[in-house]
Design a protein around this motif. Structure first.
Motif, PDB file in Angstrom:
ATOM      1  N   ARG A  42     -39.797  -5.991   3.607  1.00 30.98           N
ATOM      2  CA  ARG A  42     -40.602  -6.979   2.867  1.00 30.98           C
ATOM      3  C   ARG A  42     -41.638  -7.625   3.781  1.00 30.98           C
ATOM      4  O   ARG A  42     -42.812  -7.756   3.423  1.00 30.98           O
ATOM      5  N   LEU A  69     -44.607  -5.875  -4.183  1.00 27.50           N
ATOM      6  CA  LEU A  69     -43.842  -6.128  -5.413  1.00 27.50           C
ATOM      7  C   LEU A  69     -42.488  -5.431  -5.340  1.00 27.50           C
ATOM      8  O   LEU A  69     -41.459  -6.009  -5.707  1.00 27.50           O
ATOM      9  N   GLU A  70     -42.488  -4.198  -4.856  1.00 24.71           N
ATOM     10  CA  GLU A  70     -41.241  -3.418  -4.838  1.00 24.71           C
ATOM     11  C   GLU A  70     -40.305  -3.850  -3.719  1.00 24.71           C
ATOM     12  O   GLU A  70     -39.166  -3.392  -3.660  1.00 24.71           O
ATOM     13  N   SER A  71     -40.782  -4.686  -2.821  1.00 23.91           N
ATOM     14  CA  SER A  71     -39.854  -5.216  -1.812  1.00 23.91           C
ATOM     15  C   SER A  71     -39.512  -6.677  -2.118  1.00 23.91           C
ATOM     16  O   SER A  71     -38.860  -7.333  -1.309  1.00 23.91           O
ATOM     17  N   GLY A  72     -39.962  -7.164  -3.275  1.00 21.78           N
ATOM     18  CA  GLY A  72     -39.479  -8.454  -3.748  1.00 21.78           C
ATOM     19  C   GLY A  72     -40.376  -9.645  -3.464  1.00 21.78           C
ATOM     20  O   GLY A  72     -39.955 -10.782  -3.630  1.00 21.78           O
TER      21      GLY A  72
ATOM     22  N   TYR B 147     -37.068 -13.327 -13.200  1.00 25.41           N
ATOM     23  CA  TYR B 147     -37.463 -13.928 -11.933  1.00 25.41           C
ATOM     24  C   TYR B 147     -37.074 -15.400 -11.938  1.00 25.41           C
ATOM     25  O   TYR B 147     -36.808 -15.969 -12.989  1.00 25.41           O
ATOM     26  N   PHE B 148     -37.073 -15.988 -10.756  1.00 28.80           N
ATOM     27  CA  PHE B 148     -36.715 -17.402 -10.668  1.00 28.80           C
ATOM     28  C   PHE B 148     -37.924 -18.309 -10.841  1.00 28.80           C
ATOM     29  O   PHE B 148     -37.832 -19.502 -10.614  1.00 28.80           O
ATOM     30  N   LEU B 149     -39.047 -17.705 -11.244  1.00 30.11           N
ATOM     31  CA  LEU B 149     -40.254 -18.484 -11.526  1.00 30.11           C
ATOM     32  C   LEU B 149     -40.642 -18.288 -12.990  1.00 30.11           C
ATOM     33  O   LEU B 149     -40.417 -17.227 -13.575  1.00 30.11           O
ATOM     34  N   PRO B 198     -37.850  -1.911  -8.831  1.00 26.71           N
ATOM     35  CA  PRO B 198     -37.194  -3.144  -8.372  1.00 26.71           C
ATOM     36  C   PRO B 198     -37.077  -3.161  -6.846  1.00 26.71           C
ATOM     37  O   PRO B 198     -36.994  -2.101  -6.226  1.00 26.71           O
ATOM     38  N   PRO B 199     -37.029  -4.361  -6.262  1.00 29.10           N
ATOM     39  CA  PRO B 199     -36.750  -4.470  -4.824  1.00 29.10           C
ATOM     40  C   PRO B 199     -35.285  -4.140  -4.554  1.00 29.10           C
ATOM     41  O   PRO B 199     -34.511  -3.900  -5.484  1.00 29.10           O
ATOM     42  N   LYS B 200     -34.918  -4.176  -3.284  1.00 28.09           N
ATOM     43  CA  LYS B 200     -33.511  -3.962  -2.928  1.00 28.09           C
ATOM     44  C   LYS B 200     -32.643  -5.016  -3.587  1.00 28.09           C
ATOM     45  O   LYS B 200     -32.944  -6.212  -3.499  1.00 28.09           O
ATOM     46  N   ALA B 203     -31.334  -7.927  -1.422  1.00 24.09           N
ATOM     47  CA  ALA B 203     -32.380  -8.850  -0.976  1.00 24.09           C
ATOM     48  C   ALA B 203     -32.808  -9.780  -2.106  1.00 24.09           C
ATOM     49  O   ALA B 203     -32.936 -11.002  -1.913  1.00 24.09           O
ATOM     50  N   VAL B 204     -32.999  -9.222  -3.286  1.00 27.28           N
ATOM     51  CA  VAL B 204     -33.474 -10.051  -4.391  1.00 27.28           C
ATOM     52  C   VAL B 204     -32.345 -10.948  -4.922  1.00 27.28           C
ATOM     53  O   VAL B 204     -32.584 -12.073  -5.376  1.00 27.28           O
ATOM     54  N   ASP B 207     -32.473 -13.926  -2.767  1.00 25.61           N
ATOM     55  CA  ASP B 207     -33.608 -14.784  -3.177  1.00 25.61           C
ATOM     56  C   ASP B 207     -33.230 -15.623  -4.392  1.00 25.61           C
ATOM     57  O   ASP B 207     -33.478 -16.829  -4.449  1.00 25.61           O
TER      58      ASP B 207
END
Lengths: 109, 335
Positions: A42, A69-72, B147-149, B198-200, B203-204, B207
């Motif tokens: 990220r 985006l794809e790493s969050g 998302y958290f937003l 999607p992200p890992k 990790a998300v 977050d």
């Protein structure tokens, strides 16, 4: 025809048509740089996005926006990274004002 | 909040993305496990929301919901085959009149029950006591929160959904859901708010835990990352925005052979609102039934006959094998 075509990003490997040995070495190094290490993917994607803006490379901006985006990362974080790049570019230009000062001082009484 | 979207006829992605050939090229075959672990029942397409990424095309305008008779067949199947988990989805499953009876009867059989709960439905008339109902039956709650937003959440799920979702999470927390080691499980689902992977998951999840606690004092147990599937309403979005080819290319390029073993279609049997059987909820929405020779409906069901049998696949399956993989339980290859 535009100088930059979105589809060309997906054709990057065609650069390896000539001297594939050099291209393969570049790709191995490039991909190794992206991996999680002391910095996360990220963080690296945000650095990539910032550098892409400093270089003003449309391919890189496209690729690293997606990577971010794809790493969050979200748009707030991405925008801060872009401001960092822009601030450095601005600062790098501005500090050259001293060159102008020096130049003016040299020829002034 | 909920906008009536017309039923979209767009179903399958264009192009020649051959999933079966991709598996074969990697020396893989997609076959079912020795038993069905998860009985996933879609009780209908009626929903109080109309999310842009919805693969069901669910909305307040939909009328297709499971009858009491078919719901009774679901419970009979649980009695006969003792599937360890009942995963109830929709639409908003709570809007089906048979929902509470199905939950209560499944729990009385000792079945683990998961409900795909969209959070905002608890503000619909007659649904205010859902947190207490879930607690009374020890239901595992799985809720989408992109998302958290607010911006990303409302962009995907409709204006005002984020604020209601936060309030719903407060209510679930207040009855005991989401506390670590508390026994009442509240899991969240992350879907990308757009045409990207999607992200890992780990990790998300970190977050979300940090931000939801800091911003709203909210807790949850785990977060599942789920890839948006290129079918139905999300496919329509891809086409409308000129993203279809790029997204499909992204899914295919990101094919991860390590994600195949954990695919949900290997241990899940999906049932639609009429009682028809499918390998997964996505195949259900594409009306891509189980392979020839297998039971097609609840009334014909013989769970043992699915053991080791192949799964029906299509181009959309690349959505479940991209990157860290995707299933109703999140990443399949280490998030």
């Amino acid at each position: 025809m535009a100088y930059y075509e979105e589809e060309d990003l997906g054709r990057f490997k065609e650069v390896g048509k000539h001297r594939p040995d050099l291209f393969e070495k570049f790709m191995a190094w490039y991909e190794a740089c992206q991996e999680d290490g002391a910095l996360s993917r990220r963080e690296k994607a945000l650095i990539g996005l910032a550098v892409a803006h400093a270089l003003q490379c449309p391919y890189c901006i496209d690729a690293y926006s997606q990577s971010c985006l794809e790493s969050g990362s979200n748009m707030e974080q991405m925008t801060e990274a872009i401001h960092m790049a822009s601030a450095l570019r601005g600062g790098a230009a501005l500090i050259h004002a001293l060159q102008a000062h020096n130049s003016v001082d040299k020829v002034s009484m | 909040m909920a906008r009536d979207l017309k039923v979209i006829r767009t179903t399958r992605p264009a192009g020649t993305h051959d999933f079966a050939s991709k598996l074969a090229a990697h020396g893989l075959a997609l076959a079912r496990a020795s038993r069905v672990e998860i009985f996933q029942v879609n009780v209908g397409k009626l929903c109080n929301q109309a999310c842009k990424h919805c693969h069901v095309d669910a909305s307040p305008a939909r009328t297709e919901i499971m009858s009491g008779e078919v719901a009774g067949q679901v419970v009979e199947a649980l009695k006969e085959f003792r599937f360890p988990t009942l995963d109830i989805t929709g639409g908003a499953p709570e809007l089906n009149p048979s929902f509470r009876r199905m939950v209560a009867e499944a729990r009385a059989l000792g079945t683990r029950v998961m409900v795909r709960h969209n959070l905002t439905v608890m503000f619909e008339p007659g649904q205010e006591d859902l947190p207490e109902f879930f607690r009374a039956h020890s239901v595992e709650v799985v809720s989408s929160l992109p998302y958290f937003l607010e911006q990303q959440t409302d962009a995907q799920r409709g204006r005002g959904v984020f604020d209601k979702s936060i309030e719903a999470l407060r209510r679930l927390n207040s009855v005991g859901y989401g506390a670590e080691g508390g026994g009442l499980v509240l899991n969240l689902v992350y879907n990308p708010a757009g045409a990207f992977l999607p992200p890992k998951q780990a990790a998300v999840e970190a977050d979300f835990k940090r931000e939801l606690l800091a911003r709203y004092g909210l807790r949850f147990n785990s977060l599942y990352t789920i890839t948006n599937m290129p079918i139905r309403r999300f496919l329509e979005y891809l086409r409308r925005t000129g993203n279809e080819e790029r997204y499909m290319r992204r899914l295919v390029e990101a094919f991860n052979p390590a994600a195949v073993e954990g695919l949900m279609c290997r241990n899940t049997l999906s049932v639609d609102w009429t009682g028809r059987l499918y390998d997964c909820d996505f195949n259900q929405m594409l009306e891509l039934g189980v392979p020839e020779g297998l039971p097609r409906t609840l009334s014909e069901l013989d769970a043992a006959s699915f053991a080791g049998r192949p799964v029906s696949v299509g181009p959309h399956c690349f959505g479940c094998t991209a990157g860290a993989g995707s299933s109703c339980g999140g990443a399949t290859a280490g998030g």
